[in-house]
Design a protein around this motif. Structure first.
Motif, PDB file in Angstrom:
ATOM      1  N   ASN A 178       0.833  -1.201   0.000  1.00 47.43           N
ATOM      2  CA  ASN A 178       0.000   0.000   0.000  1.00 47.43           C
ATOM      3  C   ASN A 178       0.876   1.263   0.000  1.00 47.43           C
ATOM      4  O   ASN A 178       1.182   1.830   1.051  1.00 47.43           O
ATOM      5  N   ALA A 179       1.267   1.683  -1.192  1.00 47.24           N
ATOM      6  CA  ALA A 179       2.144   2.853  -1.331  1.00 47.24           C
ATOM      7  C   ALA A 179       1.454   4.127  -0.839  1.00 47.24           C
ATOM      8  O   ALA A 179       2.097   5.006  -0.251  1.00 47.24           O
ATOM      9  N   GLU A 187       9.537 -11.370   1.602  1.00 48.42           N
ATOM     10  CA  GLU A 187      10.124 -10.247   0.871  1.00 48.42           C
ATOM     11  C   GLU A 187      10.271  -9.045   1.801  1.00 48.42           C
ATOM     12  O   GLU A 187       9.494  -8.869   2.739  1.00 48.42           O
ATOM     13  N   ALA A 188      11.292  -8.263   1.530  1.00 44.86           N
ATOM     14  CA  ALA A 188      11.535  -7.059   2.324  1.00 44.86           C
ATOM     15  C   ALA A 188      11.872  -5.922   1.372  1.00 44.86           C
ATOM     16  O   ALA A 188      12.767  -6.058   0.533  1.00 44.86           O
ATOM     17  N   PHE A 189      11.140  -4.837   1.493  1.00 47.82           N
ATOM     18  CA  PHE A 189      11.379  -3.647   0.671  1.00 47.82           C
ATOM     19  C   PHE A 189      11.325  -2.441   1.599  1.00 47.82           C
ATOM     20  O   PHE A 189      10.283  -2.134   2.166  1.00 47.82           O
ATOM     21  N   LEU A 190      12.454  -1.801   1.805  1.00 50.44           N
ATOM     22  CA  LEU A 190      12.502  -0.654   2.715  1.00 50.44           C
ATOM     23  C   LEU A 190      13.157   0.536   2.025  1.00 50.44           C
ATOM     24  O   LEU A 190      14.037   0.360   1.177  1.00 50.44           O
ATOM     25  N   TYR A 191      12.742   1.714   2.398  1.00 55.28           N
ATOM     26  CA  TYR A 191      13.407   2.911   1.886  1.00 55.28           C
ATOM     27  C   TYR A 191      13.372   3.996   2.957  1.00 55.28           C
ATOM     28  O   TYR A 191      12.518   4.004   3.846  1.00 55.28           O
ATOM     29  N   LEU A 192      14.325   4.894   2.839  1.00 61.79           N
ATOM     30  CA  LEU A 192      14.452   5.980   3.815  1.00 61.79           C
ATOM     31  C   LEU A 192      13.994   7.276   3.154  1.00 61.79           C
ATOM     32  O   LEU A 192      14.452   7.612   2.057  1.00 61.79           O
ATOM     33  N   GLY A 224      15.261  15.020  -0.714  1.00 62.88           N
ATOM     34  CA  GLY A 224      15.854  13.780  -1.215  1.00 62.88           C
ATOM     35  C   GLY A 224      15.980  13.798  -2.721  1.00 62.88           C
ATOM     36  O   GLY A 224      15.516  14.725  -3.394  1.00 62.88           O
ATOM     37  N   LYS A 225      16.621  12.750  -3.249  1.00 60.37           N
ATOM     38  CA  LYS A 225      16.852  12.714  -4.704  1.00 60.37           C
ATOM     39  C   LYS A 225      15.584  12.304  -5.458  1.00 60.37           C
ATOM     40  O   LYS A 225      15.339  12.732  -6.569  1.00 60.37           O
ATOM     41  N   ILE A 226      14.803  11.410  -4.854  1.00 66.06           N
ATOM     42  CA  ILE A 226      13.599  10.900  -5.523  1.00 66.06           C
ATOM     43  C   ILE A 226      12.371  11.429  -4.797  1.00 66.06           C
ATOM     44  O   ILE A 226      12.311  11.387  -3.562  1.00 66.06           O
ATOM     45  N   GLU A 227      11.421  11.923  -5.563  1.00 66.61           N
ATOM     46  CA  GLU A 227      10.209  12.460  -4.934  1.00 66.61           C
ATOM     47  C   GLU A 227       9.424  11.335  -4.260  1.00 66.61           C
ATOM     48  O   GLU A 227       9.309  10.227  -4.812  1.00 66.61           O
ATOM     49  N   HIS A 228       8.894  11.636  -3.073  1.00 68.94           N
ATOM     50  CA  HIS A 228       8.160  10.612  -2.335  1.00 68.94           C
ATOM     51  C   HIS A 228       6.686  10.647  -2.725  1.00 68.94           C
ATOM     52  O   HIS A 228       5.846  11.239  -2.035  1.00 68.94           O
ATOM     53  N   ASN A 229       6.375  10.033  -3.854  1.00 74.29           N
ATOM     54  CA  ASN A 229       4.974   9.927  -4.263  1.00 74.29           C
ATOM     55  C   ASN A 229       4.661   8.463  -4.592  1.00 74.29           C
ATOM     56  O   ASN A 229       5.566   7.627  -4.710  1.00 74.29           O
ATOM     57  N   THR A 230       3.381   8.161  -4.738  1.00 72.32           N
ATOM     58  CA  THR A 230       2.985   6.752  -4.880  1.00 72.32           C
ATOM     59  C   THR A 230       3.539   6.109  -6.158  1.00 72.32           C
ATOM     60  O   THR A 230       3.875   4.928  -6.165  1.00 72.32           O
ATOM     61  N   GLU A 231       3.664   6.894  -7.229  1.00 74.58           N
ATOM     62  CA  GLU A 231       4.203   6.332  -8.482  1.00 74.58           C
ATOM     63  C   GLU A 231       5.628   5.840  -8.268  1.00 74.58           C
ATOM     64  O   GLU A 231       6.001   4.738  -8.677  1.00 74.58           O
ATOM     65  N   GLU A 232       6.437   6.684  -7.618  1.00 72.44           N
ATOM     66  CA  GLU A 232       7.843   6.315  -7.392  1.00 72.44           C
ATOM     67  C   GLU A 232       7.962   5.145  -6.412  1.00 72.44           C
ATOM     68  O   GLU A 232       8.787   4.250  -6.597  1.00 72.44           O
ATOM     69  N   ILE A 233       7.128   5.176  -5.381  1.00 73.00           N
ATOM     70  CA  ILE A 233       7.185   4.080  -4.392  1.00 73.00           C
ATOM     71  C   ILE A 233       6.836   2.761  -5.081  1.00 73.00           C
ATOM     72  O   ILE A 233       7.535   1.754  -4.927  1.00 73.00           O
ATOM     73  N   ASN A 234       5.751   2.769  -5.869  1.00 70.31           N
ATOM     74  CA  ASN A 234       5.348   1.543  -6.578  1.00 70.31           C
ATOM     75  C   ASN A 234       6.402   1.121  -7.603  1.00 70.31           C
ATOM     76  O   ASN A 234       6.667  -0.064  -7.777  1.00 70.31           O
ATOM     77  N   ARG A 235       6.994   2.099  -8.273  1.00 66.07           N
ATOM     78  CA  ARG A 235       8.022   1.775  -9.271  1.00 66.07           C
ATOM     79  C   ARG A 235       9.201   1.055  -8.596  1.00 66.07           C
ATOM     80  O   ARG A 235       9.669   0.013  -9.067  1.00 66.07           O
ATOM     81  N   LEU A 236       9.640   1.606  -7.466  1.00 65.74           N
ATOM     82  CA  LEU A 236      10.777   0.994  -6.761  1.00 65.74           C
ATOM     83  C   LEU A 236      10.414  -0.397  -6.224  1.00 65.74           C
ATOM     84  O   LEU A 236      11.201  -1.333  -6.321  1.00 65.74           O
ATOM     85  N   TYR A 237       9.191  -0.498  -5.696  1.00 65.25           N
ATOM     86  CA  TYR A 237       8.755  -1.791  -5.146  1.00 65.25           C
ATOM     87  C   TYR A 237       8.708  -2.853  -6.255  1.00 65.25           C
ATOM     88  O   TYR A 237       9.107  -3.997  -6.057  1.00 65.25           O
ATOM     89  N   ASN A 238       8.241  -2.443  -7.430  1.00 59.74           N
ATOM     90  CA  ASN A 238       8.089  -3.409  -8.522  1.00 59.74           C
ATOM     91  C   ASN A 238       9.407  -3.802  -9.184  1.00 59.74           C
ATOM     92  O   ASN A 238       9.452  -4.733  -9.976  1.00 59.74           O
TER      93      ASN A 238
END
Lengths: 85, 187
Positions: B128-129, B161-166, B171-185
């Motif tokens: 749930n991003a 599975e483990a997916f963590l981010y700080l 930061g360098k990457i914007e914290h939005n749902t598209e980016e979170i889902n992209r990184l998770y996938n």
């Protein structure tokens, strides 16, 4: 008696997930808590369950464990005297 | 894998062997690690390796923890249930019982990293991003924390599975749902 002590050391290592500790690393008189093996309160509860499950010894007062779990030697003496299985 | 770089790989599919090898390879010095349940081992090691890579000093510990998963602590709950099913063989393990809550792993991470910050563990049907983004941004906006370690740590049977981010204010990457889902996938 020495067989029981070896058995106890193996059980302690297995039940308490003591990684990188072998039977040979635990001397009969080594302190199990504090500076010895560094066991904690959850470990003490695990040992109480082990006494009940494997030797049929039920401690009515968990504080009794403090004396009984002083070392493998003290544990073995206590088990020898009180075991029901 | 950290920031796209593989830092450890092991062909062993058995979780207990994999995590033990990873612990040793990553030189994680924490004797209590071997007393944790599988979910906590996974969350603890993932968080530790990520925070270690940030080279934070001891004062930089205002880091909130916002974790989530699907299976809660079901894997450990099943073990506990099995130990209390049979009245004649009723020997619940205190060590197993203390891990019958998913947020215990947050406590383990907080103890190791000396974090006194907010922490929460949420259970969702799926990754749930939206929730991670909203909750973390709210904590940062209200200045409850300087950084948030967010993610998804799931363990059930031998599937994990483990997916963590700080995340922090800048930061360098914007914290939005598209980016979170992209990184998770990418996983």
């Amino acid at each position: 008696m020495s067989e029981l002590k070896e058995e106890l050391k193996a059980k302690i290592i297995e039940q308490l997930n003591l990684e990188d500790v072998s039977v040979a690393d635990i001397a009969d008189e080594d302190a199990l808590f504090g500076d010895g093996l560094g066991l904690d309160s959850i470990d003490a509860l695990e040992l109480i369950v082990m006494l009940d499950k494997d030797y049929g010894i039920r401690l009515s007062d968990p504080k009794e464990g403090r004396k009984i779990f002083e070392s493998v030697q003290v544990m073995a003496d206590y088990i020898q005297e009180h075991r029901t299985k | 894998m950290i920031n796209g770089n593989v830092i450890f790989s092991d062909e062993n599919e058995e979780f207990s062997t994999f995590i033990k090898n990873a612990y040793k390879f990553l030189k994680t010095d924490y004797p209590k690690f071997f007393k944790m349940d599988n979910l906590s081992k996974l969350a603890f090691l993932a968080a530790d390796v990520l925070l270690k890579s940030e080279n934070l000093n001891e004062e930089e510990n205002n880091i909130a923890l916002i974790f989530s998963n699907k299976a809660s602590s079901l894997n450990t709950d099943r073990k506990h249930q099995a130990s209390i099913e049979n009245e004649a063989e009723y020997f619940p393990s205190p060590a197993v019982f203390v891990y019958t809550l998913p947020n215990i792993c947050l406590g383990e991470i907080s103890i190791k990293r000396k974090l006194y910050s907010e922490n929460s563990f949420f259970i969702f049907d799926r990754f749930n991003a939206e929730h991670l983004q909203l909750y973390a941004n709210n904590l940062l906006r209200s200045e409850k924390t300087e950084k948030v370690l967010c993610g998804w740590v799931d363990f059930d049977e031998n599937s994990y599975e483990a997916f963590l981010y700080l995340v922090e204010k800048e930061g360098k990457i914007e914290h939005n749902t598209e980016e979170i889902n992209r990184l998770y996938n990418i996983l």
